[in-house]
Design a protein around this motif. Structure first.
Motif, PDB file in Angstrom:
ATOM      1  N   VAL C 742       0.723  -1.307  -0.379  1.00  0.00           N
ATOM      2  CA  VAL C 742      -0.132  -0.176   0.319  1.00  0.00           C
ATOM      3  C   VAL C 742       0.891   0.772   0.065  1.00  0.00           C
ATOM      4  O   VAL C 742       2.030   1.239   0.928  1.00  0.00           O
ATOM      5  N   ALA C 743       0.808   2.374  -1.325  1.00  0.00           N
ATOM      6  CA  ALA C 743       1.595   3.276  -1.088  1.00  0.00           C
ATOM      7  C   ALA C 743       2.384   4.100   0.409  1.00  0.00           C
ATOM      8  O   ALA C 743       2.805   3.898  -0.035  1.00  0.00           O
ATOM      9  N   THR C 744       0.707   4.665   0.209  1.00  0.00           N
ATOM     10  CA  THR C 744       0.856   5.072   1.755  1.00  0.00           C
ATOM     11  C   THR C 744       1.307   4.981   3.143  1.00  0.00           C
ATOM     12  O   THR C 744       2.179   5.652   3.516  1.00  0.00           O
ATOM     13  N   THR C 745       1.350   3.806   3.120  1.00  0.00           N
ATOM     14  CA  THR C 745       2.382   3.091   4.270  1.00  0.00           C
ATOM     15  C   THR C 745       3.703   2.257   3.910  1.00  0.00           C
ATOM     16  O   THR C 745       4.420   3.108   4.489  1.00  0.00           O
ATOM     17  N   GLU C 747       5.499   4.041   1.775  1.00  0.00           N
ATOM     18  CA  GLU C 747       6.549   5.073   1.619  1.00  0.00           C
ATOM     19  C   GLU C 747       6.773   5.652   3.270  1.00  0.00           C
ATOM     20  O   GLU C 747       8.583   6.676   2.881  1.00  0.00           O
ATOM     21  N   LEU C 748       6.056   5.412   4.116  1.00  0.00           N
ATOM     22  CA  LEU C 748       7.263   5.518   5.647  1.00  0.00           C
ATOM     23  C   LEU C 748       8.519   5.283   6.100  1.00  0.00           C
ATOM     24  O   LEU C 748       9.033   5.270   6.527  1.00  0.00           O
ATOM     25  N   PRO C 750      10.507   3.116   3.297  1.00  0.00           N
ATOM     26  CA  PRO C 750      10.729   2.225   2.078  1.00  0.00           C
ATOM     27  C   PRO C 750      11.591   1.227   1.806  1.00  0.00           C
ATOM     28  O   PRO C 750      11.281   0.696   0.150  1.00  0.00           O
ATOM     29  N   MET C 815       6.014  -2.404  -2.926  1.00  0.00           N
ATOM     30  CA  MET C 815       6.604  -1.300  -2.294  1.00  0.00           C
ATOM     31  C   MET C 815       8.379  -1.087  -2.021  1.00  0.00           C
ATOM     32  O   MET C 815       9.057  -0.247  -2.465  1.00  0.00           O
TER      33      MET C 815
END
Ligand SMILES: Nc1nc2c(c(=O)[nH]1)N[C@H]1C(S)=C(S)[C@@H](COP(=O)(O)OP(=O)(O)OC[C@H]3O[C@@H](n4cnc5c(=O)[nH]c(N)nc54)[C@H](O)[C@@H]3O)O[C@H]1N2
Ligand SMILES: Nc1nc2c(c(=O)[nH]1)N[C@H]1C(S)=C(S)[C@@H](COP(=O)(O)OP(=O)(O)OC[C@H]3O[C@@H](n4cnc5c(=O)[nH]c(N)nc54)[C@H](O)[C@@H]3O)O[C@H]1N2
Ligand code: SF4
Ligand code: SF4
Ligand code: SF4
Ligand code: SF4
Ligand code: SF4
Ligand SMILES: [Mo]
Lengths: 301, 297, 855
Positions: C742-745, C747-748, C750, C815
């Protein structure tokens, strides 16, 4: 609260640099020349040819400048939103209106010079417009300085007054030099010399203003570095004042063709120097916005 | 904060049809009613922040902002870096350990703070905006109208906190809206609602400031003398012309280590001096031009 | 969980998370609570705002430490030394809560004269058999009587067991209230922990002496009549070869300090996944039946139902009701197919023959013994210890079914796995047929969660699952249905269990079974009328009731009343027990053993800590909570020994631990635990240092699996000088599929990384973001470095020990990617739970990258 010990947040930037690039520098330069040209136009009478050249130079600038500026907008198609409101606190808002007025007035003044012979009323309009045009021109020459200084970019905000003087005198130096070149081309060497004298005067003023700004920047701890610094020094002081002075003296001494060529070179140097100085200030500002130290030094309690 | 009122409202609503939204939900979740004409903001109490980043995620989810995944920064647990066009909440992490084992109460060895647009009063970005895209809402918050912004970018250097930014994608300015859409619907902002420890408290500004001052006093007596407020009237975080921040913070170390300027000021105040100095110069040079006689034949 | 079960009678958190707000001191140890249980941590901060002291004891300075008043750094795996030190401190300085501990624990009980402790046998208890590598608990018993365990398996292998335990009905257990008797538990404890001095604690754990003493004093200062302290732990304790005994040490300390069954006092086991508590109550464990009933064992007297009941029923204490629960469970499973001849279907239950947990299962796959595997809601390539062994094991299977919402590393190990990357195997040589089936997630299906404090909460379906995603219930139900159809007319004996199984759940038009029907069965009903029972008190051992899990009984007391769904919190002026919010087993009791919040006479220890009291006029116990005690049993009740009392009647009115045969907390545990009656400090199986307390280095009873793919490091192996611990980040969840995809998590956090202490990094020339390689005999991984002061060196004895930490969330899918920490870990574990030791092992570290063989 305890005094700052120099510690930053992982050395990361605090403020964000503007998106302003060479287009904005070019705009500042062009409208500086155009604006000051209107002032010269206002005092050029009875020298019709000079008046006409000044007015046309102003008109040209007020057409070219906006085109460059709109290119810098990230959504150019919406440039007219600038004229949606008047925001007294925003030099960019006031500047847009000023630019509009200046463009219009320049058109009117040009009208008289171009069609004055055939239609007397056109001449009367331009006579009436000339005064306001000169005032607007003065505004055009300096408002870009307040635009930059009313930001949180440390270097721009650190020396508001000197910046106004710097930009204004550079504008006048540019206009005078440009017209001098034209006059020389027309063989009006005497007029040209007077314009060159005006240019040197403005250049001198600008050199002093630059020194004042430098001093304030250094005191605030945001002194420009690297290329931008070189542009400011080289453009503002060397090419904008010292070289031209030297060129003129040398021209006198040598006489002959040099007496014509060196002043022309001096005028070109002044124009280039003015543009370089503006770009130097612009980029020096963007760099200082990236330096947390500059921001913290200028925002201590 | 005491959810006394909130609980009572929960009780009233537990029988409601779960399908139907609860009117003025903020009254339950934040203990405040949201009405136009009043000032709202955030009190971010860093002494309660556990750095969970739920606020960052909640913001991106609610506003469907794209992820900006880059490589790891190596800056402690902060891989977000800074606020920007697509990141409207940013939790800062700064390690100040020097081997401590017993510490002054409330995280003072690993500082965490959830940064956000300060919704300044007056707001430099708004004062700079030539199009009126940036405006002050009926809730006394500062919002960008996307359809009006023309990407002039002037708000960016105007902001003393490096908050607002132009997006590469659409070239327009973007920043925290203080959940304008949610406020209109009586909902607490997404970030505040998702904060598990109430480090982010949303409410009416006057209440928040009162609450914050009590909190500082409490911390002082609990042995955290360094606690202070950043962004309340005339305190740190304000300066000439910049009266207060609707989103203010409780900090325990100097502002710089949270990447905050100790004394931001109102940029617009520089306009007059530079303009007048400039005009004086032009007047002088006009006279000079006349004297050198550029017009004489 | 066995530890809490053995000590207090039930293997679960003793208090609700919100009760933490009433604590005067919270010790978080073996958990990074702020990062992994942020919502529960909210209540710790509420307590702190009221002035409570918060302590975090952890090898790393974490986001929890940042919130603590005291941070106690200690080396991974040294907790028993630390807690033992506190126990000694409390006993030596008489800081324990005498009025509480004397009557409410077995402190005064006298132990068999054969008993010898590790202080005498240099690290071993009496009863150790070197060849069998196991203990006999015979010498750990009470003098003259056998103490059966209150855990699932009561039976102890020893002749005449049943007669011996029956003696519990003859009279009170042997005691010396003066605590003078050299063999009473008090004296044994003092001898046992005598050597755990602050100096020794510092030498073993690396925690500065003064910090340790401060922690001990805070715990003691915040205990007693007026004050209470809570201990919160999670897998920072359980993931050790001594995990169960770490928790035991905490249980002993809390009982001594009177912090059990009282507001703001107790032990909060922070469970993992949203319903991990549920999956031990209604177990996914191999050795238990629902409600902590023992799984029949081939080597035990479990041949017939009567034999099973006879050998597993405790004569005294609540577990005496065992037959009712066992028979009702059988009725629920086999319904009409159950009868007197087949013991209500008992004969159809499969018997276990040994350890069938995940670790040996992994080895068995590797050795080709297990041929097929269902992976439902798991990602063992990342989560399983010794990932390469797991991958090799999966490669040996004939088939594997993976049910998940994304393609996990487990599902595509045959394409991207280490064994492929390293060129050890080629995809085309792997015969495993993989079926990847889309699973619907919580919001896409109705069901219940049992959270960390036994609270059963119902959730409705809120969105449609994408595509062909189906629920576990749908999958299990239709799989069973098809199997029953296939075997319908088989005459083979081994197919009887499938034929006999009741499988009559109603399904809707999409074929989705009604989850509430399952909960109704779990609650139990009368047989054959199928009228819901109101609770486990209604259950019978004659087959007239059916119940899927006795401890949950009461969650669905009558048709249409699903108490797991109720959402009525107490108001601000309410008692704060929130009895109207969900349903907590057993019988909606929020605080376990809460009878202990009143003194023996039945009065609260103090107004400040009031929870339960005896109402003389009403002749019953009163409380804002449900009382965990017979409602009308007088505090001064004494068993009538002449009448050979059984079950709860054999417990007095001032013995609050009703699940335990003698009604008091077990400081000394005579049976049920396979590695000793008291916690002893052992080094982890892999440690850079020898045991400074005893000659015995590691836990002798610990589970080890000798295998060429699972080689272990000797103590102090110079090739692997550093301690490695693995853990979570708040930004990711477990194997990471839910957050890394999930992109929003993503990136935290990475990229995967390893946390390295600054000094060590400098010595090796490593900077943050550099690549580093970690290695063990199981494998090597490459990852980014994160250099930090939050990890510090430890001086153990006279040796400097560096500790590294690696989050284990990462894999090659999604990701946010990184190498798999479990490539480094080994298949070793705790003897009681077969839980792996992934929190403390040794490894080597070097800068640079790993050059893997090309595909
Ligand atoms: N955000 C998030 N939350 C989660 C999860 C997740 O993956 N992400 N997972 C859930 C699950 S399944 C579980 S089981 C729980 C686990 O919850 P926790 O147990 O909190 O999880 P961990 O981070 O594995 O380990 C906690 C701490 O134990 C420390 N530790 C390691 N060895 C030792 C030791 O020997 N002694 C002591 N005292 N401490 C030690 C580690 O440094 C780490 O800080 O979290 C649940 N919650
Ligand atoms: N080194 C090391 N190893 C560890 C640990 C450690 O601390 N260190 N922790 C251990 C612990 S405590 C645990 S609990 C395990 C966890 O190990 P696993 O349980 O293997 O890891 P998860 O990632 O939680 O696996 C859950 C999977 O289920 C999927 N899922 C989520 N919801 C549903 C659903 O409703 N249905 C289905 N079918 N699938 C679903 C998720 O996408 C995810 O892929 O790891 C253990 N391994
Ligand atoms: S913080 Fe920056 S963006 Fe936000 S209101 Fe203030 S000036 Fe505008
Ligand atoms: S970029 Fe948009 S919002 Fe910012 S100042 Fe320009 S028009 Fe206003
Ligand atoms: S208020 Fe809304 S928009 Fe602003 S940070 Fe919070 S969630 Fe994002
Ligand atoms: S949600 Fe709250 S606690 Fe978590 S990081 Fe944001 S502010 Fe801190
Ligand atoms: S993620 Fe869910 S379970 Fe974990 S703390 Fe947050 S709310 Fe609780
Ligand atoms: Mo877990």
């Amino acid at each position: 609260m305890t005094r700052w010990n120099g510690e930053t947040y992982h050395g990361r930037q605090v403020t964000k640099p503007s998106s302003f690039d060479w287009k904005v520098s070019a705009y500042i330069f062009i409208l500086g020349v155009a604006g000051s040209a209107q002032i010269i136009a206002a005092v050029a009478r009875p020298n019709r040819s000079l008046e006409t050249q000044a007015r046309l130079l102003a008109l040209g600038g007020s057409i070219l400048g906006p085109l460059v500026l709109i290119r810098h907008l990230k959504t150019p198609s919406r440039w007219f939103n600038m004229l949606r409101i008047v925001r007294p606190t925003s030099p960019m808002s006031l500047g847009s209106w000023l630019l509009t007025a200046f463009g219009g007035l320049s058109a009117l003044t040009a009208l008289g010079s171009v069609f004055g012979r055939r239609w007397p009323f056109a001449r009367r309009i331009s006579e009436a417009a000339q005064g306001p045009a000169a005032v607007a021109g003065a505004g055009m020459s300096v408002y870009t300085a307040s635009l930059l200084s009313s930001t949180s970019t440390p270097l721009w905000a650190a020396a508001p007054a000197p910046l106004g003087v710097q930009f204004g005198s550079a504008a006048m130096a540019g206009a005078a030099s440009a017209l001098a070149l034209l006059q020389r081309r027309d063989g009006e060497d005497e007029i040209a010399q007077r314009l060159e004298r005006l240019a040197l005067l403005a250049g001198g003023t600008e050199m002093l203003a630059s020194q004042a700004a430098k001093a304030q920047w250094r005191r605030a701890g945001v002194a420009p570095r690297g290329t931008p610094d070189a542009l400011i020094k080289g453009g503002g002081t060397v090419a904008g004042a010292l070289l031209p002075f030297a060129a003129h003296l040398l021209g006198r001494a040598l006489g002959g063709r040099a007496e014509k060529l060196l002043p022309e070179a001096a005028s070109l140097a002044m124009l280039a120097g003015g543009a370089a100085m503006r770009h130097g200030v612009l980029t020096a500002g963007n760099a200082s916005a990236r330096r947390p130290g500059d921001v913290f030094r200028t925002t201590q309690r | 904060m005491d959810g006394g009122l909130a609980h009572r409202r929960v009780l009233e609503h537990t029988d409601l049809d779960p399908q139907k939204p609860i009117p003025q939900e903020a009254e339950i979740t934040a203990g405040c009613v949201i009405e136009p004409g009043r000032s709202y903001g955030f009190f971010t109490d860093t002494t309660l922040c556990i750095g969970c980043k739920a606020c960052e995620v909640a913001c991106k989810e609610w506003n469907s902002l794209p992820s900006e995944k880059g490589p790891m920064t190596g800056h402690s647990y902060d891989n977000t870096g800074e606020l920007g066009a697509h990141t409207w909440r940013h939790v800062t992490f700064l390690e100040k350990l020097d081997g401590a084992t017993t510490m002054p109460p409330y995280q003072s060895n690993w500082l965490m703070m959830s940064d956000v647009c300060k919704h300044c009063s007056p707001a430099p970005c708004l004062e700079a905006c030539p199009t009126g895209a940036l405006f002050r809402t009926e809730f006394d918050t500062v919002v960008v109208q996307q359809d009006i912004c023309n990407g002039c970018g002037y708000c960016v250097p105007a902001c003393p906190f490096g908050v607002v930014e132009l997006a590469k994608e659409d070239g327009k300015a973007h920043k925290c809206t203080l959940c304008y859409d949610r406020l209109k619907g009586g909902l607490e902002p997404a970030c505040a609602k998702s904060c598990p420890t109430d480090s982010i408290q949303f409410g009416e500004l006057s209440d928040l400031i009162a609450r914050a001052e009590l909190r500082v006093a409490k911390l002082h007596e609990q042995g955290q003398p360094k606690a202070y407020l950043y962004g309340t009237p005339d305190g740190p975080g304000t300066g000439e012309g910049l009266h207060h921040l609707n989103a203010f913070f409780l900090l325990t170390a100097q502002p710089e280590v949270y990447n905050l300027p100790p004394k931001p000021t109102r940029p617009a105040r520089n306009a007059r001096p530079s303009f007048l100095a400039g005009l004086a110069t032009m007047a002088g040079l006009a006279v000079a031009a006349a004297l050198v006689g550029v017009g004489r034949r | 969980m066995p530890s809490l079960g053995a000590s207090y009678g039930r293997g679960a958190a003793t208090l609700p998370q919100w009760d933490l707000a009433n604590a005067d001191c919270v010790l978080v140890m073996g958990s990074n609570m702020a990062e992994n249980h942020p919502i529960a941590f909210r209540f710790v901060l509420q307590a702190k705002q009221k002035g409570a002291t918060v302590i975090h004891a952890d090898p790393r300075f974490t986001r929890t430490s940042a919130m603590a008043d005291i941070y106690a750094p200690l080396r991974a795996g040294s907790d028993i030394a630390f807690l033992g030190g506190i126990i000694r401190h409390v006993l030596e300085n008489d800081l324990w809560f005498r009025d509480f501990a004397l009557p409410y624990t077995n402190l005064s009980t006298i132990i068999d004269e054969e008993y010898r402790g590790p202080e005498e046998l240099d690290g071993l208890f009496s009863g150790w058999s070197a060849e069998g590598r196991r203990y006999s608990p015979a010498s750990w018993q009470y003098e003259g009587m056998m103490m059966p365990s209150s855990l699932a398996e009561a039976f102890i292998e020893s002749e005449g067991f049943c007669e011996a335990v029956k003696r519990l009905q003859d009279g009170p257990t042997p005691k010396d209230e003066t605590l003078q008797h050299p063999r009473c538990v008090y004296q044994i404890l003092k001898r046992h922990y005598a050597r755990y001095t602050p100096e020794m604690v510092e030498r073993v754990t690396g925690c500065p002496r003064e910090v340790f003493v401060k922690v001990a004093e805070e715990m003691a200062r915040n205990s007693g009549r007026e004050r209470t302290a809570t201990i919160c732990y999670a897998v920072g304790w359980t993931h050790h070869s001594t995990g169960v005994q770490m928790i035991r040490a905490a249980a002993i300390l809390q009982a001594l300090l009177g912090n059990v069954g009282r507001p703001g006092g107790g032990i909060l086991a922070l469970r993992g996944h949203t319903s991990i508590q549920g999956s031990t109550d209604i177990p996914t464990l191999y050795d238990m039946l629902p409600g902590y009933l023992p799984q029949p064992h081939a080597m035990k007297p479990h041949r017939t139902l009567p034999e099973y009941l006879e050998s597993e029923t405790n004569p005294t204490g609540w577990w005496h009701n065992f037959p009712k629960y066992a028979v009702s469970l059988l009725r629920a499973w086999y319904g009409a197919a159950g009868n007197a001849e087949n013991g209500f279907g008992f004969d159809l239950l499969q018997r276990m023959t040994g350890d069938h947990s995940q670790l040996p299962m992994t080895v068995a796959m590797r050795d080709g013994i297990i041929k097929g595997l269902f992976v439902m809601g798991q990602n063992p390539v990342i989560g399983g210890s010794n990932s390469r062994l797991v991958q090799r094991g999966l490669a040996q299977l004939d088939w594997m079914v993976v049910r998940d919402f994304a393609e996990t590393e487990t599902a595509n190990f045959w394409r991207d796995g280490h064994i492929i990357r390293d060129g050890e195997m080629r995809t085309e040589d792997i015969g495993t047929e993989v079926f990847l089936m889309p699973a619907s997630l919580a919001g896409e299906k109705a069901g219940s969660f049992t959270n960390t404090h036994r609270l059963i909460q119902w959730h409705d379906k809120v969105v449609e699952a994408p595509g062909d995603s189906r629920s576990e219930l749908w999958f299990a139900y239709h799989l069973g249905r098809l199997l029953k159809e296939m075997y319908a007319d088989s005459a083979r004996e081994e197919d009887r269990p499938i034929q006999a199984l009741t499988w009559d759940y109603p399904v809707d038009e999409e074929g989705e079974p009604d989850a509430e029907a399952v909960l109704r069965e779990i609650n139990g009903y009368t047989w054959p009328e199928k009228q819901q029972v109101s609770g486990f008190s209604d259950l019978k051992d004659d087959g007239s009731t059916a119940c899927g899990c006795w401890i949950y009984s009461g969650v669905f007391p009558k048709a249409g009343e699903n108490r797991a769904r109720s959402r009525k919190p107490d108001g601000p002026d309410g008692p704060g027990t929130h009895l109207g919010w969900g349903f907590a087993w057993p019988d909606n009791r929020r605080t376990l053993n809460n009878r202990a919040s009143a003194d023996p006479a039945g009065q609260p220890w103090s107004e400040r800590k009031r929870l339960v009291w005896w109402d003389e006029d009403a002749g019953q116990w009163d409380s804002p909570d449900k009382v965990d005690f017979p409602p009308t049993k007088r505090p001064d009740f004494e068993p009538d020994w002449a009448g050979k009392p059984a079950g709860i009647d054999a417990l007095s009115g001032h013995q609050p631990f009703i699940m335990i045969p003698d009604g008091v907390a077990g400081l000394f545990v005579s049976s049920g635990l396979k590695d000793g009656p008291l916690p002893v400090h052992y080094e982890p199986i892999e440690s850079p240092v020898p045991n400074l307390l005893y000659a015995q280095d590691a836990n002798p009873a610990a589970k080890r699996w000798e295998h060429r793919d699972n080689r272990l490091h000797e103590t102090g192996d110079p090739r692997f000088p550093h301690v490695l611990t693995t853990y979570r980040l708040t930004e990711h969840h477990a194997g990471g599929t839910p957050t890394r995809s999930v992109a929003t998590t993503a990136e935290l956090m990475p990229e995967g990384f390893c946390e390295i202490p600054t000094e060590l990094a400098h010595a090796l020339g490593i900077r943050s973001k550099d690549w580093v390689v970690l290695s063990t005999l199981r494998g090597e991984v490459e990852t980014r470095a994160l250099v930090t002061d939050r990890l510090r060196p430890f001086r153990i004895g006279n040796q400097l020990v560096w500790q590294l930490g690696m989050p284990w969330h990462f894999g090659w899918e999604g990701m946010a990617t990184g190498d798999i920490a479990n490539v480094l870990t080994a298949v070793v574990g705790d003897v009681n739970t077969a839980m792996h030791e992934n929190k403390a092992l040794t490894c080597a570290l070097r800068p640079g990258r790993l050059h893997r063989g090309e595909r």
